[in-house]
Write an enzyme that holds these catalytic residues in place. Structure first.
Site, PDB file in Angstrom:
ATOM      1  N   HIS A 190       7.619  24.952  19.987  1.00 34.49           N
ATOM      2  CA  HIS A 190       6.510  25.783  19.500  1.00 34.49           C
ATOM      3  C   HIS A 190       5.222  24.966  19.509  1.00 34.49           C
ATOM      4  CE1 HIS A 190       8.714  29.253  17.233  1.00 34.49           C
ATOM      5  NE2 HIS A 190       9.326  28.946  18.378  1.00 34.49           N
TER       6      HIS A 190
ATOM      7  N   LYS B 273       9.507  20.703   5.362  1.00 32.99           N
ATOM      8  CA  LYS B 273       9.542  19.248   5.387  1.00 32.99           C
ATOM      9  C   LYS B 273      10.870  18.650   4.912  1.00 32.99           C
ATOM     10  CE  LYS B 273       5.605  18.689   7.202  1.00 32.99           C
ATOM     11  NZ  LYS B 273       5.666  18.436   8.640  1.00 32.99           N
TER      12      LYS B 273
ATOM     13  N   TYR C  28       1.552  19.383   9.708  1.00 31.81           N
ATOM     14  CA  TYR C  28       2.641  20.280  10.106  1.00 31.81           C
ATOM     15  C   TYR C  28       3.518  19.646  11.196  1.00 31.81           C
ATOM     16  CZ  TYR C  28       5.007  24.772  10.852  1.00 31.81           C
ATOM     17  OH  TYR C  28       5.954  25.764  10.938  1.00 31.81           O
TER      18      TYR C  28
ATOM     19  N   PRO D   2      10.097  24.826   0.445  1.00 31.15           N
ATOM     20  CA  PRO D   2      10.334  24.982   1.892  1.00 31.15           C
ATOM     21  C   PRO D   2       9.096  25.399   2.694  1.00 31.15           C
ATOM     22  CG  PRO D   2      11.250  26.815   0.676  1.00 31.15           C
ATOM     23  CD  PRO D   2      10.799  25.823  -0.344  1.00 31.15           C
TER      24      PRO D   2
ATOM     25  N   TYR E  61       3.202  32.690   8.699  1.00 25.94           N
ATOM     26  CA  TYR E  61       3.133  32.436   7.257  1.00 25.94           C
ATOM     27  C   TYR E  61       2.097  33.415   6.700  1.00 25.94           C
ATOM     28  CZ  TYR E  61       5.446  27.918   8.150  1.00 25.94           C
ATOM     29  OH  TYR E  61       6.324  26.929   8.539  1.00 25.94           O
TER      30      TYR E  61
HETATM   31  C1  PHB Z   1      13.227  28.758   8.455  1.00 24.00           C
HETATM   32  O1  PHB Z   1      13.235  29.100   9.660  1.00 24.00           O
HETATM   33  O2  PHB Z   1      14.207  28.883   7.691  1.00 24.00           O
HETATM   34  C2  PHB Z   1      11.941  28.174   7.900  1.00 24.00           C
HETATM   35  C3  PHB Z   1      10.906  27.886   8.772  1.00 24.00           C
HETATM   36  C4  PHB Z   1       9.725  27.334   8.275  1.00 24.00           C
HETATM   37  C5  PHB Z   1       9.609  27.097   6.917  1.00 24.00           C
HETATM   38  C6  PHB Z   1      10.659  27.388   6.037  1.00 24.00           C
HETATM   39  C7  PHB Z   1      11.834  27.936   6.535  1.00 24.00           C
HETATM   40  O3  PHB Z   1       8.437  26.572   6.430  1.00 24.00           O
END
Ligand code: PHB
Ligand code: APR
Length: 389
Positions: free
Chosen positions: A72, A296, A384, A292, A200
């Protein structure tokens, strides 16, 4: 019985450390409380930083990740019914790899089996002893038999609820914690993901995240109450709530389907700075927890394991103690920066029940600033994709 390094915990941290040490000729024994099937049933984030990818390659477990993982070059923020892409490739000339943690763990187990690694499952009551001496040992029960395993080092890779950190006297533990007043309700569904890259979403009603495991397996989250009762969440209620928090054009394209996994996770920031107590050293979730939001958790476990494997290899190769002595400070320098980023992303994107109208305006102003500032986006991108080891 005697071995060089006993690792308590057969999750990503323990397995990766065991593999790296094995490749340097250092014998380990991994003691895992659960069955392998149980460990591999856990659904966890899989956004891998470059550092994590490189470490998995060094551990000779990167082949399937490169073959099946998705590279990505960016991700999206959404607020005010608009989508804003953070272009990681343009801002930092880097990308992330989307490859589920379950797959990473599976690859590590297979590699350990291939090399004849010693991993004991369904181990009961493992406990470290004589940690402040040069002859520590672990007592445990396995297949109904009590065992004592003498070693040079005990590594606590047993996660937040493990025994290792709690074996350090409370007076010696320097702990820091922040619990968030909400949780994440997550759903896995065999449906086409909402978009090619992660979204997000900040919304007045709460946060939402659109992620994926592959082109036919989607992972979604919505912010929920910290004490949410999951039995009140039908699939239909989940899908309608998720859609309500996304830009209309994205929501209209969401492919819904039955949840094949549905769970609620609390959000917490936690650091135990005491990552070493004599011959006991902690790595991964045993030492720290991040919310989450910044993905990280696994990546911080990887940098701990990198530092720790270097330190143990230097000890066994040259009887050098300096990297062991310097492990805690070296790991914490990166841990705290990642804790800050994860706390910042969480504070920016979630609806806090007790936020004042002014604080809500500050969140929106920061989002508007980010999407209008190359400098702000570069800072976000730098964190990130992963800060340097
Ligand atoms: C996930 O795909 O479970 C996931 C991806 C990004 C995050 C948290 C969880 O920041
Ligand atoms: N004895 C033996 N094993 C134990 C004990 C114990 N007393 N307590 C816990 N364990 C095992 C758990 O069953 C689990 O398999 O230790 C392992 C810890 O694994 P994780 O919790 O995954 O932690 P870690 O390996 O540090 O990985 C960090 O994985 O779980 C995610 O969110 C976490 O992304 C982060 C990453």
């Amino acid at each position: 019985m005697k071995t060089s390094v006993v690792i308590i915990g057969g999750g990503p941290s323990g397995l990766l450390l065991s593999q790296l040490l094995h490749l340097s000729g250092i014998e380990t024994v991994v003691l895992e409380r659960r069955s392998r099937a149980y460990v591999l049933s856990r659904i966890r984030a899989g956004v891998l930083e470059r550092g994590t990818q490189d470490l998995l390659d060094r551990a000779e477990v990167g082949t399937r990740m490169h073959g099946e993982g998705q590279v990505h070059d960016g991700f999206n923020l959404s607020f005010g019914d608009s989508l804003h892409r953070i272009d990681l490739a343009r801002l930092r000339d880097q990308s992330v790899m989307v490859y589920g943690q379950t797959e990473v763990t599976k690859d590590l187990y297979e590699a350990r089996d291939r090399l004849g690694g010693s991993i004991l499952h369904e181990v009961e009551d493992a406990a470290p002893y004589a940690m402040t001496t040069s002859n520590p040992f672990v007592i445990y029960r396995h297949n109904g038999q009590d065992h004592r395993l003498n070693c040079d080092f005990i590594i606590g890779c047993d996660g937040f609820h493990g025994v290792s950190r709690k074996s350090i006297p409370a007076a010696q533990r320097r702990e820091f914690e922040r619990e968030y007043p909400f949780g994440w309700l997550g759903v896995l569904s065999e449906t086409k993901p909402a978009a090619e890259e992660l979204i997000y979403a900040a919304h007045d009603d709460g946060f939402a995240l659109c992620s994926m495991r592959n082109a036919q397996l989607s992972r979604y989250y919505i912010q929920c109450k910290a004490d949410e009762d999951i039995s009140t969440w039908s699939d239909d209620r989940f899908w309608s709530t998720l859609k309500s928090r996304l830009p209309r054009d994205i929501a209209d394209e969401i492919v819904t389907g039955p949840s094949i996994e549905k769970s609620i996770a609390p959000l917490r920031s936690y650091v135990c700075e005491t990552m070493r107590y004599g011959r006991l050293l902690l790595a991964g979730d045993a030492a720290h927890i991040v919310p989450p939001t910044g993905a990280k958790g696994l990546n911080l476990a990887a940098s701990d394991v990198h530092y720790l494997s270097e330190a143990l290899i230097a000890w066994y190769r040259d009887r050098r103690a300096d990297l062991i002595d310097g492990y805690e400070a070296r790991a914490l320098a990166r841990v705290w920066k990642c804790e800050r980023f994860s706390w910042w992303m969480t504070s920016l994107l979630h609806r806090f029940p007790k936020s004042t109208p002014f604080e809500t305006r500050m969140q929106r102003a920061e989002l508007e600033y980010i999407v209008s500032s190359q400098a702000a986006q570069t800072s976000l991108a730098e964190n990130y994709v992963g800060l340097p080891y």
